[in-house]
Design a protein around this motif. Sequence first.
Motif, short mmCIF file in Angstrom:
data_model
loop_
_atom_site.label_atom_id
_atom_site.label_comp_id
_atom_site.label_asym_id
_atom_site.label_seq_id
_atom_site.Cartn_x
_atom_site.Cartn_y
_atom_site.Cartn_z
N ASP A 25 -0.71 -25.13 14.66
CA ASP A 25 0.40 -24.13 14.36
C ASP A 25 1.51 -24.34 15.32
N GLY A 29 -1.06 -23.91 19.39
CA GLY A 29 -2.51 -23.77 19.31
C GLY A 29 -3.08 -24.25 17.96
N TRP A 30 -4.26 -23.80 17.71
CA TRP A 30 -5.01 -24.31 16.34
C TRP A 30 -5.40 -23.26 15.63
N THR A 31 -5.09 -23.36 14.11
CA THR A 31 -5.68 -22.35 13.38
C THR A 31 -7.07 -22.86 12.67
N ARG A 47 -7.81 -16.60 8.43
CA ARG A 47 -7.03 -17.56 9.45
C ARG A 47 -7.66 -16.83 10.85
N GLU A 48 -8.14 -17.69 11.85
CA GLU A 48 -8.34 -17.56 13.04
C GLU A 48 -7.68 -18.37 13.86
N HIS A 49 -6.80 -17.88 15.01
CA HIS A 49 -6.17 -18.61 15.81
C HIS A 49 -7.05 -18.94 17.01
N TYR A 50 -6.79 -20.13 17.49
CA TYR A 50 -7.42 -20.51 18.94
C TYR A 50 -6.42 -21.39 19.67
N PRO A 51 -6.50 -21.28 21.10
CA PRO A 51 -5.42 -21.70 22.09
C PRO A 51 -5.56 -23.41 22.09
N TYR A 53 -7.68 -27.41 20.60
CA TYR A 53 -8.53 -28.06 19.56
C TYR A 53 -9.81 -27.90 19.87
N ALA A 56 -11.25 -24.53 18.74
CA ALA A 56 -11.12 -24.49 17.30
C ALA A 56 -12.41 -25.13 16.65
#
Length: 82
Positions: A25, A29-31, A47-51, A53, A56
Amino acid sequence: MRIYLQLPPLEGKPPRFYHLFLHADLIAGWTLVKEWGFQGSGGRLKREHYPDYDTAETALMQSRDTQLKRGYRVVFMEGQRQ
């Protein structure tokens, strides 16, 4: 990374699908995107966001495992760990 899962059709209904994929994103981060529904129709999307890879990817694999336990089968998987 992208994983597409599917349940076989039941009683004249189209097969159900579950689509999981990761993308970077704009805020470093990663979605994880989850889409599910009946094949050929609009599905639901989450959709879920992660800080990072690794986090995620772990969430993607956990979602995959949950769907496998529900009877879904992997139709295709592409991409690999970065």
